[in-house]
Structures are given as C-alpha cells and as structure tokens.
Design a protein around this motif. Sequence first.
Motif, short mmCIF file in Angstrom:
data_model
loop_
_atom_site.label_atom_id
_atom_site.label_comp_id
_atom_site.label_asym_id
_atom_site.label_seq_id
_atom_site.Cartn_x
_atom_site.Cartn_y
_atom_site.Cartn_z
N ILE A 1 -2.14 -1.52 -3.65
CA ILE A 1 -3.21 -0.40 -3.80
C ILE A 1 -2.35 0.87 -3.57
CG2 ILE A 1 -5.00 0.96 -2.51
CD1 ILE A 1 -6.32 -2.04 -1.90
N LEU B 1 -2.82 5.16 -2.96
CA LEU B 1 -3.68 6.23 -2.56
C LEU B 1 -3.09 7.77 -2.86
CD1 LEU B 1 -3.97 4.30 0.92
CD2 LEU B 1 -5.84 4.58 -0.92
N ALA C 1 -7.30 0.21 3.00
CA ALA C 1 -6.56 -0.31 1.94
C ALA C 1 -5.61 -1.30 2.34
CB ALA C 1 -5.90 1.01 1.65
N VAL D 1 0.94 -1.28 -0.19
CA VAL D 1 -0.01 0.17 0.09
C VAL D 1 1.00 1.38 0.00
CG1 VAL D 1 -1.68 1.26 1.32
CG2 VAL D 1 -1.84 -1.24 1.01
N ARG E 1 -6.96 4.27 -5.25
CA ARG E 1 -7.90 5.34 -4.80
C ARG E 1 -7.64 6.66 -4.45
NH1 ARG E 1 -9.40 0.57 0.27
NH2 ARG E 1 -9.94 -1.10 -1.44
N VAL F 1 -6.24 -4.93 0.35
CA VAL F 1 -5.26 -5.29 -0.66
C VAL F 1 -4.91 -6.74 -0.74
CG1 VAL F 1 -3.10 -5.30 0.76
CG2 VAL F 1 -2.93 -4.50 -1.62
#
Length: 347
Positions: free
Chosen positions: A291, A293, A340, A174, A319, A344
């Motif tokens: 993921i 962000l 997240a 992440v 995102r 994930v």
Amino acid sequence: MTEASFARRRFLMGAASAATAAALPTGLSWAATSAPPQDMDGSPIALSPAFGVLKQIDAGDLRVGYVEAGPADGPPVLLLHGWPYDIHTYEEVAPLLAAAGHRVIVPYARGYGTTRFLSPDTPRNGQQGALASDAIALLDALRIPKALVAGCDWGARTAGILAALWPERCEALVSVSGYLLVSRKVNAQPLPPAAELQWWYQYYFATERGRLGYEKYRAEFSRLIWQLASPQWRFDDATFARSAAAFANPDHVDIVVHNYRWRLGLAEGESRFDAIEARIGAAPAIAIPAITLEGDANGAPHPSPAAYRSKFTGRYEHRDLRGGIGHNLPQEAPKAFAQAILDVRRL
C-alpha cells in the motif's frame, strides 16, 4: 521550546552527543542503564510509555538504538524513519499497532539518536545500500526472519529496497510517496528548473559551506524543512524538540551530507555495496503486497502515484489522504498509516 532557544542550544549539541555515546550491553533498555537519551541541552528525554522501550543491540556495523512495543511473539513490523525526522515519526503509530497485537520495531538510522558505529574506522556512509543493509542486519540480530516493512522519506526508500531485493524477508510493504529507489544514472539527468528548485538543500549540502551550515544550524535547518515539507502541520516546539535531540548524534552531519552528495555522484560509496546498488539502479519491481500513501499537502519533492504504479506487480493499493497532510505522513496522520499496515495483509 522557541526557535531562539534552539539557536542558543545548538552550541551544546556536542555535549549532549557525548553524553549519549556510551557503549551499552546488547539488548538492554535505557531503563536499565545510567545514560538515558538526552535533549540538545543535555536534559533527559522521557519516551512516552505508550511508545515502547528504548533498547540497544549490536547489528552489522552498528549498535542500534530502537524502540520495541507490543507482544514479543506478535507479527513483526519494522518502521523506518527519514530525514530530518527520527523514531518519533511513529510515536502514535507504534501503540496502535502494538494494541492490535504486533511486535513493533522502530530503529534510529545510522547517524541518529542512540545508534552508534561499532568501529571508528567504518566510513560514515549514507548511501541507500548501506541503510538497507543496516535494516537487514537489524532483523538478523533480532532473529526476525520476516517482517512487514514500512517507512516515510529515507525510510520509505529503505523499506522499498528491502521489498524489492529481499522479498523473502518482507511480508508486505507500506510506503509514503511510493517507489523512491535511487538510480544514480537517472539522477545524473537534469530536471526542469522548477523541479530542481525543490532540491535546493541537496545542492547546498554539495558544498563545504552547506556542510558547515548544517553543522552549525542543524536544528534551525531541520525545523525549516519540517515547515516546507508539511506546510499545514501545526507541530509545537516540544514535538520538534523530541526529534531534534536525535540530530545531536556525532555522525549525523556526515551521514546526511554523504547521502545527498552520493546521490549526485559527488561522493563515492563503499565497494561492498556495489552489487546492491547495481540491483537497485535497475529499478526492480516490487511483487509483495503493498500500500502506498500520499498526503494532499506534501511540500517535499515526490513522484505522482501514476509514475510508479507499474513498479508494484503484486497485490497493490494507493491511498490519497486529505486534510492538509504533509510529508511526515505517519506523524501527521498516524491512524491512517497504522490502518494501512493493518490492511495490507488483507489485500
């Protein structure tokens, strides 16, 4: 604590740093020692009980200070902070993950908080390969064969390097602002003036005046970066003070300045990291689940999601967060960041 108070207290940073420099037995928490972490005026800092326990462990070049939360047998998550931030970036994220059954590890990077070099002869090197090697050494010391890695700012870069170069050690990734691996060859190319302006502190640190300025005004400087990078984040004095205490580390200025000078090709790294840097500079793809962000009010330089989409070749999701979320996304939107991490694995 007011900004005026920080101006007065910067002269006491050396004393606070010395008070936290005592060598600790491997793996002991601060609760079991006589030297708790301290604020910039020398007063003890009490971590929130929900955050976790502050420990020390020898790992590679360092005696690493780190917070651990959650069950010891839970799926491990390694959370990595950036500059000018510290472990408190994850003060609210860690309890959420611990409550979900994860073993959460949040280390102070070299040059921050209670992390110390084991040898006075080790170069105070802030290059990305050194920081990534520190993270691998910490996983080794903790006997964690594989962890979910996540980060913001410098921490996002380090997490991305681990995901790209050591995928066998990473369950998933992440990352705030996506793919941040640095190629010094690419970095040598000039940007349009408006883009260069965003990196003003990088050029400031390239000068001796900048190094001296950061040494003298590191609290004021860091607070300014917080405000510029997260213009809609209304953090209070106490929130800043908890992180600013980490900058009293005796190696902090050297690590920060070297990091930015190295990126510009104005300082050399260590030859032992040359092979790692060559692999990073080739811009390797990240194939593990990931993921990324981004906040809608990130005032720091950052790439657009479209610019790095092709670097993620495995299961992937991006995102965008709304509501005035700035650069220090995990501290500004802890629930979204923790979610997240929880999601994930299910991509």
